[in-house]
Design a protein around this motif. Structure first.
Motif, PDB file in Angstrom:
ATOM      1  N   PHE A 169      -4.076  -5.018  -8.213  1.00 61.99           N
ATOM      2  CA  PHE A 169      -4.339  -3.696  -7.574  1.00 61.99           C
ATOM      3  C   PHE A 169      -5.995  -3.984  -7.273  1.00 61.99           C
ATOM      4  CE2 PHE A 169      -0.379  -2.995  -9.841  1.00 61.99           C
ATOM      5  CZ  PHE A 169       0.096  -2.108  -9.058  1.00 61.99           C
ATOM      6  N   THR A 170      -6.308  -3.102  -6.189  1.00 60.70           N
ATOM      7  CA  THR A 170      -7.707  -3.166  -5.789  1.00 60.70           C
ATOM      8  C   THR A 170      -8.450  -2.158  -6.711  1.00 60.70           C
ATOM      9  OG1 THR A 170      -7.305  -0.968  -4.396  1.00 60.70           O
ATOM     10  CG2 THR A 170      -7.344  -3.300  -3.354  1.00 60.70           C
ATOM     11  N   ASP A 208     -10.278   0.270  -6.295  1.00 55.39           N
ATOM     12  CA  ASP A 208     -10.225   1.473  -6.043  1.00 55.39           C
ATOM     13  C   ASP A 208      -8.769   2.422  -6.460  1.00 55.39           C
ATOM     14  OD1 ASP A 208     -12.690   1.620  -4.681  1.00 55.39           O
ATOM     15  OD2 ASP A 208     -12.023   1.205  -2.505  1.00 55.39           O
ATOM     16  N   SER A 209      -7.915   1.868  -6.585  1.00 56.38           N
ATOM     17  CA  SER A 209      -6.424   1.909  -6.831  1.00 56.38           C
ATOM     18  C   SER A 209      -6.571   2.452  -8.204  1.00 56.38           C
ATOM     19  CB  SER A 209      -5.618   0.951  -6.841  1.00 56.38           C
ATOM     20  OG  SER A 209      -5.430   0.443  -5.435  1.00 56.38           O
ATOM     21  N   ILE A 260      -2.786   4.002  -3.053  1.00 56.47           N
ATOM     22  CA  ILE A 260      -2.946   2.525  -3.876  1.00 56.47           C
ATOM     23  C   ILE A 260      -2.596   1.407  -3.330  1.00 56.47           C
ATOM     24  CG2 ILE A 260      -1.637   1.499  -5.988  1.00 56.47           C
ATOM     25  CD1 ILE A 260      -1.125   4.710  -6.631  1.00 56.47           C
ATOM     26  N   ALA A 261      -3.354   0.085  -3.391  1.00 56.31           N
ATOM     27  CA  ALA A 261      -3.083  -1.053  -2.588  1.00 56.31           C
ATOM     28  C   ALA A 261      -3.421  -2.142  -3.738  1.00 56.31           C
ATOM     29  CB  ALA A 261      -4.026  -0.956  -1.425  1.00 56.31           C
ATOM     30  N   ILE A 319       1.055  -1.196  -0.004  1.00 53.90           N
ATOM     31  CA  ILE A 319       0.035  -0.053   0.051  1.00 53.90           C
ATOM     32  C   ILE A 319       0.917   1.117   0.173  1.00 53.90           C
ATOM     33  CG2 ILE A 319      -0.169   0.261   2.683  1.00 53.90           C
ATOM     34  CD1 ILE A 319      -3.246   1.065   1.873  1.00 53.90           C
TER      35      ILE A 319
END
Length: 327
Positions: free
Chosen positions: A310-311, A313-314, A206-207, A202
């Motif tokens: 990557f999630t 949301d990222s 960004i995670a 993370i």
């Protein structure tokens, strides 16, 4: 002064754009582009190409094959290789094949200009007063090139540690739902039993998770390469995973100006099937930006797959980070 005919050959639209921006508008250059080695060779065979800026890792005809064809066909063209594959052996090979210079990606504009001027190809002490016209780059293309650069740095480190030459692929970048990810992993596995190591990361909002997948049938050969007789197979996998994942994430972080904090690598599944790996992690991998890099080692029947997940949301944050590259 007559214009120098210069051809930029790279399958990445972002890489071509970066090179266009690095070439001063005041230089007398007649610039054309090719998105692969086959197209570049066709243009050179037609004549009137003085200088070729050449990538190495391309899907149809790669840079090594282009250099070999230029030599075999005695085609007159000065070549500067610009590549993310910065292994010492890669540099040695391209110079042996006739390249005049090697520049690592992303090319530093000042260094590129100095190299071309030093070779007597173009220009001199000319500042970049304005950029040559370039269009917008889609997110997927831009991020793929960022990953390509990071992948090359990680491969160079791996090559030094193992004393091998690492063959680099074209990284795949896609938005995948869990079912599609399952299919991608199943294709990578090709029915083999697998061992996988997972490491979370993370930074800057960004995670994601990095997943390194090993084929069980190749682990004994990997242990011999790493001279791992004196420690456990599991420790070897964790050490190798930590090295490769950290190097790749660091390469991405440097380019998008973030710092990733990484969790401890954990064994996700050992001697398991893809179905078992997916079932354990189905909730975490519902919808993800998936990057797949398949490394293989020349002269050895060893390959392994690195996935960066990557999630959802990222993606928007990555878009913002890459905006300066894409526009």
């Amino acid at each position: 002064m007559s214009a120098v005919s210069l051809l930029i050959c790279d399958d990445s639209s972002l890489a071509r754009k970066q090179l266009l921006r690095a070439l001063p508008a005041d230089w007398p250059l007649d610039i054309s582009q090719a998105n692969g080695g086959r197209e570049a060779l066709e243009k050179i065979r037609e004549g009137d190409i003085d200088v070729l800026l050449l990538d190495l890792t391309m899907p149809d005809v790669d840079g090594y094959q282009v250099l070999a064809a230029l030599r075999e066909e005695k085609l007159s063209c000065q070549v500067v290789v610009i590549s993310a594959d910065i292994q010492v052996e890669a540099v040695r090979r391209v110079l042996e094949l006739g390249a005049l210079a090697f520049i690592r990606k992303p090319a530093d504009p000042a260094y590129l200009q100095q190299t071309l001027a030093g070779l007597g190809i173009a220009g001199g002490e000319v500042p970049v007063l304005q950029h040559r016209g370039t269009g917008a780059i889609p997110f997927r293309d831009a991020f793929r090139e960022v990953v390509n650069v990071a992948m090359g740095r990680a491969a160079a480190l791996l090559a030094r540690v193992l004393g091998v030459f690492v063959q680099l692929p074209i990284p795949n970048v896609n938005i995948l739902e869990v079912g599609e990810l399952h299919m991608a992993l199943a294709d990578a596995a090709q029915g083999d039993k697998l061992s996988a190591v997972c490491q979370g990361y993370i930074g800057g909002g960004i995670a994601g998770e990095a997943l390194l997948i090993f084929h069980d049938s190749e682990i004994a050969d990997m242990a011999r390469l790493m001279r791992a007789d004196d420690y456990l197979e599991l420790e070897m996998l964790l050490d190798l995973s930590s090295l490769l994942i950290s190097a790749c994430l660091s390469g991405i972080a440097d380019q998008i100006d973030v710092v990733f904090s990484q969790g401890h690598p954990q064994v996700l599944g050992q001697h398991a099937s893809i179905d078992e790996l997916i079932s354990v992690n189905r909730q975490r991998w519902k919808n993800t930006l998936a990057v797949e890099i398949s490394y293989s080692l020349e002269g050895h029947d060893i390959h392994f797959d690195l996935l960066l997940l990557f999630t959802e949301d990222s993606v928007e944050l990555l878009n913002r980070k890459l905006a300066y590259l894409m526009n």
